[in-house]
Every structure is written in C-alpha cells, then in structure tokens.
Design a protein around this motif. Structure first.
Motif, PDB file in Angstrom:
ATOM      1  N   MET A 151       0.808  -1.212   0.000  1.00 35.45           N
ATOM      2  CA  MET A 151       0.000   0.000   0.000  1.00 35.45           C
ATOM      3  C   MET A 151       0.844   1.266   0.000  1.00 35.45           C
ATOM      4  O   MET A 151       0.350   2.339  -0.365  1.00 35.45           O
ATOM      5  N   ASP A 152       2.110   1.170   0.379  1.00 37.33           N
ATOM      6  CA  ASP A 152       2.989   2.328   0.266  1.00 37.33           C
ATOM      7  C   ASP A 152       3.180   2.695  -1.204  1.00 37.33           C
ATOM      8  O   ASP A 152       2.967   3.843  -1.614  1.00 37.33           O
ATOM      9  N   ALA A 153       3.570   1.706  -1.999  1.00 40.27           N
ATOM     10  CA  ALA A 153       3.815   1.955  -3.422  1.00 40.27           C
ATOM     11  C   ALA A 153       2.527   2.303  -4.150  1.00 40.27           C
ATOM     12  O   ALA A 153       2.506   3.168  -5.031  1.00 40.27           O
ATOM     13  N   VAL A 154       1.431   1.632  -3.797  1.00 36.63           N
ATOM     14  CA  VAL A 154       0.140   1.944  -4.424  1.00 36.63           C
ATOM     15  C   VAL A 154      -0.275   3.370  -4.108  1.00 36.63           C
ATOM     16  O   VAL A 154      -0.758   4.118  -4.975  1.00 36.63           O
ATOM     17  N   GLY A 155      -0.082   3.786  -2.859  1.00 35.00           N
ATOM     18  CA  GLY A 155      -0.452   5.139  -2.475  1.00 35.00           C
ATOM     19  C   GLY A 155       0.344   6.196  -3.216  1.00 35.00           C
ATOM     20  O   GLY A 155      -0.204   7.223  -3.647  1.00 35.00           O
ATOM     21  N   VAL A 156       1.642   5.971  -3.385  1.00 31.97           N
ATOM     22  CA  VAL A 156       2.481   6.917  -4.126  1.00 31.97           C
ATOM     23  C   VAL A 156       2.017   7.005  -5.571  1.00 31.97           C
ATOM     24  O   VAL A 156       1.890   8.099  -6.146  1.00 31.97           O
ATOM     25  N   LEU A 157       1.761   5.860  -6.184  1.00 32.21           N
ATOM     26  CA  LEU A 157       1.315   5.824  -7.578  1.00 32.21           C
ATOM     27  C   LEU A 157      -0.023   6.544  -7.741  1.00 32.21           C
ATOM     28  O   LEU A 157      -0.205   7.340  -8.671  1.00 32.21           O
ATOM     29  N   ALA A 158      -0.951   6.281  -6.831  1.00 35.98           N
ATOM     30  CA  ALA A 158      -2.273   6.897  -6.923  1.00 35.98           C
ATOM     31  C   ALA A 158      -2.189   8.403  -6.730  1.00 35.98           C
ATOM     32  O   ALA A 158      -2.855   9.173  -7.445  1.00 35.98           O
ATOM     33  N   ALA A 159      -1.379   8.858  -5.776  1.00 35.36           N
ATOM     34  CA  ALA A 159      -1.255  10.294  -5.533  1.00 35.36           C
ATOM     35  C   ALA A 159      -0.635  11.003  -6.733  1.00 35.36           C
ATOM     36  O   ALA A 159      -1.043  12.121  -7.085  1.00 35.36           O
ATOM     37  N   ARG A 160       0.326  10.350  -7.362  1.00 36.30           N
ATOM     38  CA  ARG A 160       0.999  10.960  -8.507  1.00 36.30           C
ATOM     39  C   ARG A 160       0.033  11.183  -9.666  1.00 36.30           C
ATOM     40  O   ARG A 160       0.149  12.167 -10.397  1.00 36.30           O
ATOM     41  N   HIS A 161      -0.930  10.287  -9.829  1.00 41.33           N
ATOM     42  CA  HIS A 161      -1.820  10.346 -10.990  1.00 41.33           C
ATOM     43  C   HIS A 161      -3.257  10.702 -10.625  1.00 41.33           C
ATOM     44  O   HIS A 161      -4.132  10.684 -11.497  1.00 41.33           O
ATOM     45  N   GLY A 162      -3.530  11.013  -9.375  1.00 42.48           N
ATOM     46  CA  GLY A 162      -4.875  11.397  -8.977  1.00 42.48           C
ATOM     47  C   GLY A 162      -5.890  10.281  -9.068  1.00 42.48           C
ATOM     48  O   GLY A 162      -7.033  10.498  -9.487  1.00 42.48           O
ATOM     49  N   LEU A 163      -5.502   9.070  -8.653  1.00 44.06           N
ATOM     50  CA  LEU A 163      -6.374   7.905  -8.763  1.00 44.06           C
ATOM     51  C   LEU A 163      -7.038   7.590  -7.422  1.00 44.06           C
ATOM     52  O   LEU A 163      -6.429   7.732  -6.357  1.00 44.06           O
ATOM     53  N   ALA A 164      -8.273   7.138  -7.482  1.00 40.87           N
ATOM     54  CA  ALA A 164      -8.929   6.605  -6.292  1.00 40.87           C
ATOM     55  C   ALA A 164      -8.360   5.221  -5.990  1.00 40.87           C
ATOM     56  O   ALA A 164      -8.027   4.457  -6.909  1.00 40.87           O
ATOM     57  N   VAL A 165      -8.240   4.891  -4.724  1.00 38.72           N
ATOM     58  CA  VAL A 165      -7.732   3.587  -4.291  1.00 38.72           C
ATOM     59  C   VAL A 165      -8.829   2.862  -3.534  1.00 38.72           C
ATOM     60  O   VAL A 165      -9.310   3.347  -2.506  1.00 38.72           O
ATOM     61  N   ILE A 166      -9.214   1.689  -4.056  1.00 38.63           N
ATOM     62  CA  ILE A 166     -10.226   0.855  -3.415  1.00 38.63           C
ATOM     63  C   ILE A 166      -9.561  -0.447  -3.012  1.00 38.63           C
ATOM     64  O   ILE A 166      -9.156  -1.241  -3.871  1.00 38.63           O
ATOM     65  N   GLU A 167      -9.428  -0.688  -1.734  1.00 36.65           N
ATOM     66  CA  GLU A 167      -8.850  -1.949  -1.262  1.00 36.65           C
ATOM     67  C   GLU A 167      -9.863  -3.079  -1.447  1.00 36.65           C
ATOM     68  O   GLU A 167     -10.992  -2.972  -0.972  1.00 36.65           O
ATOM     69  N   ASP A 168      -9.466  -4.127  -2.124  1.00 32.41           N
ATOM     70  CA  ASP A 168     -10.258  -5.350  -2.131  1.00 32.41           C
ATOM     71  C   ASP A 168      -9.746  -6.195  -0.970  1.00 32.41           C
ATOM     72  O   ASP A 168      -8.749  -6.903  -1.080  1.00 32.41           O
ATOM     73  N   ALA A 169     -10.443  -6.082   0.144  1.00 33.07           N
ATOM     74  CA  ALA A 169     -10.048  -6.764   1.375  1.00 33.07           C
ATOM     75  C   ALA A 169     -10.953  -7.951   1.665  1.00 33.07           C
ATOM     76  O   ALA A 169     -11.104  -8.357   2.821  1.00 33.07           O
ATOM     77  N   ALA A 170     -11.534  -8.526   0.619  1.00 37.24           N
ATOM     78  CA  ALA A 170     -12.499  -9.612   0.786  1.00 37.24           C
ATOM     79  C   ALA A 170     -11.930 -10.781   1.573  1.00 37.24           C
ATOM     80  O   ALA A 170     -12.662 -11.478   2.280  1.00 37.24           O
ATOM     81  N   GLN A 171     -10.595 -11.004   1.461  1.00 38.64           N
ATOM     82  CA  GLN A 171      -9.973 -12.163   2.100  1.00 38.64           C
ATOM     83  C   GLN A 171      -9.051 -11.772   3.249  1.00 38.64           C
ATOM     84  O   GLN A 171      -8.283 -12.610   3.726  1.00 38.64           O
ATOM     85  N   ALA A 172      -9.122 -10.534   3.712  1.00 37.54           N
ATOM     86  CA  ALA A 172      -8.052 -10.036   4.580  1.00 37.54           C
ATOM     87  C   ALA A 172      -8.531  -9.435   5.895  1.00 37.54           C
ATOM     88  O   ALA A 172      -7.890  -8.540   6.436  1.00 37.54           O
ATOM     89  N   HIS A 173      -9.602  -9.911   6.457  1.00 33.50           N
ATOM     90  CA  HIS A 173     -10.097  -9.392   7.733  1.00 33.50           C
ATOM     91  C   HIS A 173      -9.004  -9.494   8.805  1.00 33.50           C
ATOM     92  O   HIS A 173      -8.495 -10.577   9.087  1.00 33.50           O
ATOM     93  N   GLY A 174      -8.677  -8.360   9.388  1.00 33.61           N
ATOM     94  CA  GLY A 174      -7.700  -8.356  10.474  1.00 33.61           C
ATOM     95  C   GLY A 174      -6.257  -8.228  10.037  1.00 33.61           C
ATOM     96  O   GLY A 174      -5.372  -8.102  10.895  1.00 33.61           O
ATOM     97  N   ALA A 175      -5.974  -8.263   8.735  1.00 30.99           N
ATOM     98  CA  ALA A 175      -4.599  -8.100   8.275  1.00 30.99           C
ATOM     99  C   ALA A 175      -4.133  -6.668   8.514  1.00 30.99           C
ATOM    100  O   ALA A 175      -4.941  -5.730   8.570  1.00 30.99           O
ATOM    101  N   MET A 176      -2.824  -6.495   8.642  1.00 28.96           N
ATOM    102  CA  MET A 176      -2.261  -5.179   8.948  1.00 28.96           C
ATOM    103  C   MET A 176      -1.160  -4.840   7.945  1.00 28.96           C
ATOM    104  O   MET A 176      -0.459  -5.731   7.435  1.00 28.96           O
TER     105      MET A 176
END
Length: 442
Positions: free
Chosen positions: A168-193
């Motif tokens: 999510m660090d790299a995704v966040g940088v990429l999204a901020a650079r290009h003005g993209l919305a970020v939607i986490e698909d956390a369907a399988q990741a309850h409680g992950a950090m």
C-alpha cells in the motif's frame, strides 16, 4: 535428475506406500476436515434474537443488527464510516460508484484475483485493466500497474490476496501521482495489517466479503464497505437503497435521489456476523499460532514455496497457496504443470484437500476476452483500446500452485495441520515416483 538432496527414508516415508497406490492415507478419512464456520449456541441465540426482535430488513427505522455491525466494523478498522451491503462484490461496485467511477473510466486490477475484482468495474460500465502481480506476495505489482496508466485511468484496486496486504505504500504513491482513487479489495483479509494499520483504512474505500467461507463469516452472504470520507459514505448509503435517503424518525418518501440498487444486508446475516465477531480475535490468535509452524515444517521440503509475510505486514491466512518447482525438487526437465498435477493427485489421496482455486488469470476469463460486457461490447466499443501488459507471474502462479482453504481457519486446526504436514513429507519421500508420474502428466 539433478543432485538436489532429497528426504531420506523414514517410517512415514519410504516404508509407507503412497495412498494413491493402495497405502494407508497419512490423514485418516475421519480426521480430514474441521467445520467452518464454527457455529455455536451463541450464534444460534443471536439469530433467534434478531428474528424475535422483528427488525428483519436493514431499512427499518431505528437501530438493527446491521447498524450495530457497521459501527463495530468501522471501529475495528479504525475508520469513521462503514456501509453494509449484500455481499463483497456489491461492496466493491458500490465503493467504485461512490468514488465517481463510471462509463469510459479505466480501473487497474491485478491479473490474479477472484473474478469479482474484475467484474465490479464492468458493472459500472468501466473497463478493467489488468496488471501483473508480485511473485512472492502474489498481490498487485505497482511497477506493472504504473505502465498501464492513461488519461482514462480513474482508480486502482489493490487486492489483499489470500489475506496478505498489497504494497500500500507503493500503491499510495502511484495513486497520488496520478490522482487515482484507491479501493482496497479486502475480501480475504479481515484483520490483516500493513505497517501497523488495519486493512480497510489504507485507501479511499475498502470492500470486505462476509461470505460463509471468509475469516469473518455470515450465515450466507454479506459485504462491508469502509471509508474515512463522509461524502463517500453518504453516497454509498444512498446507492445501496435505491438512491433513497433513509432518515431515522422520518417517514420513508420513496424518492430516488441518485441511481441506486437494492444492495442491502439482511439483519439475520448481520446478527450472525456480530456473534462471530465476538470470537474473531481469539480465532485469529489461534491461526497465528498454528499456521506458521505448519508452513515452516513443509518449507523444509525441496521444491515447495510456502506463503511468506512481508516484514511490514500481518497475514490473515485466509488461503494458503503453495508453489511447486520441479527443478528445485531435483526433477530437471519436468514441467511445473506436470509436477503440480501429480502432487494434486497424490496429496488428495493422502487426505490433504488441496485445490487449484483459480484455473486461469483474470485477463483470460471469457467474460473479458470476449468483451461481452453490458451488451454490444460496451464498455469497450467506441473507446480507445485499453492498455495491456503481459502477466507472466500470474500465469506462472496459476500453473504451478495449489491452495488449502477453510480447514485451517478453525481455532483447533493445529493437530490437523500437523497431519497435513506429515502427508506432504510422505509424498516427498517418494520423489522418484512423483517424478515418473509428473513426466507422464505434463
């Protein structure tokens, strides 16, 4: 055959015939499964209380099990807003809609995921564009995603696949650079950090599934959308209920203010999920105790790569995916497909319920290759062709891996996982037989 060291014979190994050839299975038939979800008297009582309470739809005036679940899950994820939906797919599509994604937009998704990740943009007449994945975490590769961004790119969906957070660090940088919305698909990741923060709080929106196989299950289907943006939460709430504004204490006016659907969650499902949430922390702690030792044990076998955890992440262990390398196992010239097919047959005969899960990367699914979409090729027709990128990593993972699902989620799975490890070791003690079979199976 190479000189790679192979396991030496043991009572479990060379002197034990493979079950596929008449030997005794390493995992006895009566000890192969544990139920999931674990259903207790507390769960049953929660369902009866919801039935007796009479609030059987989520748009009932006043608090319901749905509103309570929303409040508790928002607190769990460390965000101010949660919107419950009918399932994880509608949570993902509603999140895209609430963020303004629509016709003509492009949405970057990983080439390895459950089909819903690619379908959600199509439900809004947006075009899914597929990036390759990282070979270790199997989550979206930000470098591949960066090559796909155009002026039409509106959003990116990192998938926390199998319970491991995406980068999510790299995704966040990429999204901020290009003005993209970020939607986490956390369907399988309850409680992950990720870096000490819970998934569900790392993007503009997140979508969770509560389907009965998930780490946090309902008694059927359900979804949760989380966000820190009050305007996004309001739009998502409108969208799930026909675009209507439901105000406590005010009579329903049946006026659709925006385009909406009927994506509501059933209070009975919410009541069951709430009861499960009461035990979630204990069950998660049990998984963190039992799964790593199991993985460490079979990681000693040549030619198998087990799931690993990024130093900044906590894995939810929803699915365990194992990759198999015939060369590392001492089988020069054996194809990964032949090796995987042989192991699939032999491990299942020993009582380990491994499966393929995905049989092709998302870009090769017929719904995308045929570009049927909504109809007459929409949303592809009339628009510039979307960018494409090779996805060799996703293809390789599909070809050379098998997964273990559900059985390891039970809090008492430690003994069963030890039996599974014994079965792996038994098969590996017969690698000459495995090699012969694999050469014929390719």
């Amino acid at each position: 055959m190479s000189t790679t060291q192979r396991p030496t014979g043991t009572a479990v190994g060379r002197r034990a015939r493979l079950a596929a050839f008449g030997g005794t299975p390493a995992v006895p038939p009566g000890a192969r499964d544990l139920p999931w979800p674990v259903i207790t008297e507390e769960d049953r009582a929660a369902l009866f209380a919801a039935l007796d309470g009479g609030r059987l739809v989520s748009n009932t005036d006043g608090p319901t099990a749905v509103s309570e679940l929303e409040a508790r899950w928002a607190e769990f994820c460390g965000v101010p807003h949660c919107v419950a939906t009918s399932n994880g797919t509608t949570a993902l599509a509603t999140a895209l809609y609430a963020l303004g994604v629509g016709p003509g937009d492009e949405v970057i998704v990983p080439a390895l995921s459950f089909i819903a990740t690619g379908l959600a943009p199509l439900h809004l007449s947006a075009v899914p564009v597929f990036a390759d994945v990282d070979p270790v975490t199997m989550t979206l590769d930000p470098r591949s995603a960066a090559e796909l961004i155009t002026e039409r790119t509106a959003a990116i969906i990192p998938v926390h696949l199998h319970g491991h957070p995406a980068d999510m660090d790299a995704v966040g940088v990429l999204a901020a650079r290009h003005g993209l919305a970020v939607i986490e698909d956390a369907a399988q990741a309850h409680g992950a950090m990720w870096r000490g923060r819970p998934v569900g709080s790392l993007g503009d929106c997140a979508a969770f599934s509560l389907q009965v196989t998930k780490n946090l299950p309902t008694c059927g289907e359900g979804g949760l959308l989380t966000t820190s943006d009050p305007e996004v939460a309001e739009r998502a709430t409108l969208a799930r209920q026909f675009g209507e504004e439901m105000v406590p204490g005010r009579e329903r006016d049946y006026v659709s203010r925006i385009l909406g659907w009927n994506h509501k969650m059933n209070p009975l499902q919410a009541a069951f999920a709430l009861s499960q949430l009461d035990r979630f922390a204990a069950y998660e702690a049990a998984r963190q105790r039992t799964i790593p030792p199991f993985l460490a044990r079979i990681a000693e076998l040549p030619g198998i790569t087990v799931p690993t955890v990024h130093p900044g992440a906590t894995h939810a262990w929803h699915i365990l995916r194992f990759r198999f390398d015939p060369v590392a196992a001492g089988m020069d010239g054996v194809s990964p497909v032949g090796f995987r097919r042989t192991l699939h047959r032999l491990l299942r005969a020993e009582g380990v319920p491994v499966s393929r899960y995905q049989v092709m990367p998302l870009p090769e699914q017929k719904v995308f290759t045929d570009q049927a979409g909504i109809g007459r090729g929409h949303p592809w027709t009339g628009a510039p062709p979307p960018p494409s990128a090779p996805h060799p990593v996703a293809t390789g993972i599909v070809e050379d891996s098998l997964t273990l699902q559900r059985r390891h989620l039970h809090p008492a799975a430690g003994e069963l996982l030890e039996r599974y490890a014994t079965a792996f070791e038994k098969v590996w003690h017969h690698l000459p037989t495995v090699e012969s079979m694999a050469r014929a199976a390719a």
